[in-house]
Write a protein that holds these residues in place. Structure first.
Motif, PDB file in Angstrom:
ATOM      1  N   VAL A   1      73.328 119.847  55.586  1.00  0.00           N
ATOM      2  CA  VAL A   1      72.401 119.581  54.483  1.00  0.00           C
ATOM      3  C   VAL A   1      72.005 118.110  54.531  1.00  0.00           C
ATOM      4  O   VAL A   1      72.864 117.236  54.694  1.00  0.00           O
ATOM      5  CB  VAL A   1      73.053 119.897  53.117  1.00  0.00           C
ATOM      6  CG1 VAL A   1      72.031 119.708  51.995  1.00  0.00           C
ATOM      7  CG2 VAL A   1      73.600 121.310  53.088  1.00  0.00           C
ATOM      8  N   TYR A   2      70.715 117.841  54.400  1.00  0.00           N
ATOM      9  CA  TYR A   2      70.284 116.447  54.309  1.00  0.00           C
ATOM     10  C   TYR A   2      69.109 116.336  53.329  1.00  0.00           C
ATOM     11  O   TYR A   2      68.434 117.320  53.047  1.00  0.00           O
ATOM     12  CB  TYR A   2      69.940 115.853  55.676  1.00  0.00           C
ATOM     13  CG  TYR A   2      68.837 116.519  56.444  1.00  0.00           C
ATOM     14  CD1 TYR A   2      69.076 117.645  57.217  1.00  0.00           C
ATOM     15  CD2 TYR A   2      67.547 115.976  56.439  1.00  0.00           C
ATOM     16  CE1 TYR A   2      68.068 118.245  57.946  1.00  0.00           C
ATOM     17  CE2 TYR A   2      66.538 116.556  57.169  1.00  0.00           C
ATOM     18  CZ  TYR A   2      66.800 117.691  57.926  1.00  0.00           C
ATOM     19  OH  TYR A   2      65.791 118.264  58.649  1.00  0.00           O
ATOM     20  N   ARG A   3      68.936 115.143  52.817  1.00  0.00           N
ATOM     21  CA  ARG A   3      67.945 114.943  51.766  1.00  0.00           C
ATOM     22  C   ARG A   3      66.988 113.820  52.127  1.00  0.00           C
ATOM     23  O   ARG A   3      67.359 112.870  52.819  1.00  0.00           O
ATOM     24  CB  ARG A   3      68.635 114.626  50.438  1.00  0.00           C
ATOM     25  CG  ARG A   3      69.427 113.334  50.424  1.00  0.00           C
ATOM     26  CD  ARG A   3      70.382 113.284  49.232  1.00  0.00           C
ATOM     27  NE  ARG A   3      69.689 113.452  47.974  1.00  0.00           N
ATOM     28  CZ  ARG A   3      70.246 113.982  46.895  1.00  0.00           C
ATOM     29  NH1 ARG A   3      71.487 114.425  46.936  1.00  0.00           N
ATOM     30  NH2 ARG A   3      69.558 114.079  45.773  1.00  0.00           N
ATOM     31  N   ARG A   4      65.773 113.965  51.674  1.00  0.00           N
ATOM     32  CA  ARG A   4      64.750 112.938  51.793  1.00  0.00           C
ATOM     33  C   ARG A   4      64.218 112.697  50.386  1.00  0.00           C
ATOM     34  O   ARG A   4      63.287 113.377  49.932  1.00  0.00           O
ATOM     35  CB  ARG A   4      63.641 113.381  52.739  1.00  0.00           C
ATOM     36  CG  ARG A   4      64.107 113.599  54.184  1.00  0.00           C
ATOM     37  CD  ARG A   4      64.517 112.308  54.845  1.00  0.00           C
ATOM     38  NE  ARG A   4      64.942 112.526  56.237  1.00  0.00           N
ATOM     39  CZ  ARG A   4      66.186 112.636  56.612  1.00  0.00           C
ATOM     40  NH1 ARG A   4      67.173 112.560  55.708  1.00  0.00           N
ATOM     41  NH2 ARG A   4      66.481 112.820  57.892  1.00  0.00           N
ATOM     42  N   ASN A   5      64.814 111.762  49.692  1.00  0.00           N
ATOM     43  CA  ASN A   5      64.482 111.552  48.282  1.00  0.00           C
ATOM     44  C   ASN A   5      63.016 111.170  48.078  1.00  0.00           C
ATOM     45  O   ASN A   5      62.411 111.556  47.081  1.00  0.00           O
ATOM     46  CB  ASN A   5      65.391 110.486  47.681  1.00  0.00           C
ATOM     47  CG  ASN A   5      66.818 110.986  47.492  1.00  0.00           C
ATOM     48  OD1 ASN A   5      67.065 112.188  47.429  1.00  0.00           O
ATOM     49  ND2 ASN A   5      67.754 110.054  47.418  1.00  0.00           N
ATOM     50  N   ALA A   6      62.458 110.436  49.012  1.00  0.00           N
ATOM     51  CA  ALA A   6      61.058 110.024  48.867  1.00  0.00           C
ATOM     52  C   ALA A   6      60.114 111.227  48.863  1.00  0.00           C
ATOM     53  O   ALA A   6      59.036 111.176  48.261  1.00  0.00           O
ATOM     54  CB  ALA A   6      60.684 109.064  49.977  1.00  0.00           C
ATOM     55  N   GLN A   7      60.537 112.301  49.536  1.00  0.00           N
ATOM     56  CA  GLN A   7      59.737 113.531  49.566  1.00  0.00           C
ATOM     57  C   GLN A   7      60.240 114.576  48.581  1.00  0.00           C
ATOM     58  O   GLN A   7      59.749 115.705  48.570  1.00  0.00           O
ATOM     59  CB  GLN A   7      59.731 114.119  50.978  1.00  0.00           C
ATOM     60  CG  GLN A   7      58.891 113.356  51.997  1.00  0.00           C
ATOM     61  CD  GLN A   7      59.597 112.131  52.504  1.00  0.00           C
ATOM     62  OE1 GLN A   7      60.780 112.174  52.815  1.00  0.00           O
ATOM     63  NE2 GLN A   7      58.859 111.020  52.593  1.00  0.00           N
ATOM     64  N   ASN A   8      61.248 114.204  47.795  1.00  0.00           N
ATOM     65  CA  ASN A   8      61.847 115.135  46.823  1.00  0.00           C
ATOM     66  C   ASN A   8      62.261 116.450  47.476  1.00  0.00           C
ATOM     67  O   ASN A   8      62.122 117.528  46.875  1.00  0.00           O
ATOM     68  CB  ASN A   8      60.888 115.406  45.660  1.00  0.00           C
ATOM     69  CG  ASN A   8      61.053 114.403  44.529  1.00  0.00           C
ATOM     70  OD1 ASN A   8      61.981 113.603  44.503  1.00  0.00           O
ATOM     71  ND2 ASN A   8      60.125 114.433  43.596  1.00  0.00           N
ATOM     72  N   THR A   9      62.797 116.352  48.673  1.00  0.00           N
ATOM     73  CA  THR A   9      63.127 117.544  49.447  1.00  0.00           C
ATOM     74  C   THR A   9      64.546 117.462  50.002  1.00  0.00           C
ATOM     75  O   THR A   9      64.958 116.420  50.503  1.00  0.00           O
ATOM     76  CB  THR A   9      62.135 117.744  50.599  1.00  0.00           C
ATOM     77  OG1 THR A   9      60.807 117.824  50.074  1.00  0.00           O
ATOM     78  CG2 THR A   9      62.433 119.030  51.354  1.00  0.00           C
ATOM     79  N   VAL A  10      65.234 118.590  49.915  1.00  0.00           N
ATOM     80  CA  VAL A  10      66.540 118.755  50.546  1.00  0.00           C
ATOM     81  C   VAL A  10      66.408 119.857  51.585  1.00  0.00           C
ATOM     82  O   VAL A  10      65.744 120.878  51.340  1.00  0.00           O
ATOM     83  CB  VAL A  10      67.619 119.111  49.520  1.00  0.00           C
ATOM     84  CG1 VAL A  10      68.951 119.409  50.213  1.00  0.00           C
ATOM     85  CG2 VAL A  10      67.799 117.982  48.522  1.00  0.00           C
TER      86      VAL A  10
END
Length: 119
Positions: free
Chosen positions: A68-77
């Motif tokens: 699991v990884y997240r890209r907070n700037a894209q509001n996506t996990v």
């Protein structure tokens, strides 16, 4: 209002990989820990993994096929899955909790995306 929408499911062959997405709206993703669950036909909801609020990428050592990884700037996990088998066939859902840790109860859960593994 917090909303989660999953995508990326589909039909894949055994042994293939697949990446699912969970887009969070209404609140900043950076405020939330995000869990992934799945439900196979006739079975109960099963926890897969969870990424804590301050963590960018996580692989549960007991479930090495799932990252699991997240890209907070894209509001996506994302849920990256490897070496899929027919037993991985299920509806996959993400859920959010506004805590630094992965604790229940979750605040909101998406409707899910179908993953089917079959030759």
């Amino acid at each position: 209002q917090l909303q989660l929408v999953e995508s990326g499911g589909g039909l894949v062959q055994p042994g293939e990989s697949l990446r699912l997405s969970c887009v969070v709206s209404g609140e900043p993703l950076s405020d939330y820990s995000i869990g992934w669950f799945r439900q196979a036909p006739g079975k109960e909801l099963e926890w897969i993994s969870c990424i804590k609020r301050e963590i960018l990428e996580y692989t549960d050592p007991k479930k090495g096929r799932f990252t699991v990884y997240r890209r907070n700037a894209q509001n996506t996990v994302y849920l990256q899955m490897y070496s899929l088998t027919p037993e991985d066939t299920a509806i996959y859902r993400c859920a959010a909790v506004r805590q630094p840790e992965c604790v229940i109860p979750y605040d909101s859960m998406g409707q899910g995306t179908q993953v089917t593994v079959s030759s």
